[in-house]
Scaffold this motif. Structure first.
Motif, short mmCIF file in Angstrom:
data_model
loop_
_atom_site.label_atom_id
_atom_site.label_comp_id
_atom_site.label_asym_id
_atom_site.label_seq_id
_atom_site.Cartn_x
_atom_site.Cartn_y
_atom_site.Cartn_z
N LYS A 155 19.38 8.53 -22.10
CA LYS A 155 19.98 9.65 -22.82
C LYS A 155 20.82 9.16 -24.00
O LYS A 155 20.75 9.71 -25.10
CB LYS A 155 20.85 10.48 -21.87
N LYS A 156 21.58 8.10 -23.79
CA LYS A 156 22.44 7.54 -24.84
C LYS A 156 21.64 7.18 -26.08
O LYS A 156 22.07 7.41 -27.22
CB LYS A 156 23.16 6.31 -24.30
N HIS A 157 20.46 6.60 -25.89
CA HIS A 157 19.64 6.13 -27.02
C HIS A 157 18.57 7.13 -27.43
O HIS A 157 17.72 6.81 -28.25
CB HIS A 157 19.00 4.79 -26.67
N ASP A 158 18.62 8.33 -26.87
CA ASP A 158 17.63 9.37 -27.18
C ASP A 158 16.21 8.85 -26.93
O ASP A 158 15.28 9.14 -27.69
CB ASP A 158 17.79 9.83 -28.64
N SER A 159 16.08 8.07 -25.89
CA SER A 159 14.78 7.49 -25.53
C SER A 159 13.86 8.56 -24.96
O SER A 159 14.30 9.65 -24.58
CB SER A 159 14.96 6.37 -24.50
N VAL A 160 12.59 8.23 -24.88
CA VAL A 160 11.60 9.14 -24.32
C VAL A 160 11.02 8.53 -23.05
O VAL A 160 10.54 7.39 -23.05
CB VAL A 160 10.47 9.42 -25.33
N ALA A 161 11.07 9.29 -21.97
CA ALA A 161 10.43 8.90 -20.72
C ALA A 161 9.07 9.57 -20.68
O ALA A 161 8.97 10.80 -20.73
CB ALA A 161 11.28 9.32 -19.52
#
Length: 245
Positions: A155-161
């Motif tokens: 969430k912190k890095h706006d990553s995509v799962a």
């Protein structure tokens, strides 16, 4: 409606990249060189120096494109050393590229990663501390057994799962806790090992039974598990609709 992102994976060796098709690609595309150092067949392994040198050649050759951009692709933490991942983080900063790998995709992988990287609190922290999540998109496939710290970092890095239902059910690895991750604010995408799709927005149809009203989240979850291309009404790249035959 969905925006398409396609990621092509190529072998570890230079000279294996279809440069003509890459340079002429119309879709928004990522190309990734597989990076493998250990826990793999001998013919796939590269030592740290060779891997970083070959990866930089790959990045230097393919970083000028606008639609097509390279992305770093360590196989996953158990196939890489801390030295190698830190070196990849330096290259990510130099060439402004992201990372695409597998994260907590099985119980073995999640446990082996922390065994090989003592002093780390989660699988995701390994990539964060290496500097691989700061310079471009960070895209993690499977994410079957995320801990609270994994989700916080994503969430912190706006990553995509990226949820890959076909792959994870075929190898009986488990099922992504999609609803819990969504509640934690983690971005979710749907992926396939034939073509990879990263949806910024999606309009789906025929996912609801006449006698049961579903929330948007429930429709999306149902689509992840039993939907197919017949449920997708439109796809767009940079605002333009794309028709896939």
């Amino acid at each position: 409606m969905g925006n398409i992102r396609i990621f092509y994976r190529f072998p570890v060796f230079q000279g294996c990249f279809p440069v003509i098709s890459i340079k002429s690609a119309r879709e928004s595309t990522g190309i990734r060189k597989a990076i493998v150092q250990s826990n793999a067949q001998d013919y796939l392994r590269e030592d740290t120096e060779t891997s970083l040198r070959e990866t930089e050649i790959f990045l230097d050759e393919h970083s000028a494109g606008k639609r097509v951009r390279p992305i770093l692709a360590p196989r996953f933490a158990p196939t890489c050393s801390e030295e190698l991942l830190n070196g990849l983080g330096t290259l990510a900063g130099k060439y402004h590229c992201g990372v695409h790998t597998h994260l907590v995709e099985s119980l073995w992988e999640s446990q082996e990663a922390l065994r090989l990287f003592p002093g780390y609190g989660s699988d995701a922290e390994i990539y964060e501390r290496a500097g691989l999540m700061e310079h471009g998109p960070s895209i993690f496939a499977h994410v079957i057994f995320p801990g609270q710290e994994d989700m916080r970092i994503l969430k912190k890095h706006d990553s995509v799962a990226v949820h890959c239902p076909d792959a994870t059910t075929n190898i009986i690895a488990g099922i992504m806790p999609l609803a819990r991750m969504s509640d934690e604010g983690v971005r979710i995408a749907v992926g396939s090992f034939e073509k990879g799709y990263l949806f910024n927005a999606l309009v789906i149809d025929a996912m609801e039974d006449p006698w049961m009203e579903l929330s948007a989240e429930e429709r999306m979850e149902r689509f992840c598990y039993i939907g197919d291309d017949r449920n997708i009404k439109a796809r767009f790249i940079e605002g333009r609709e794309v028709h896939i035959s």
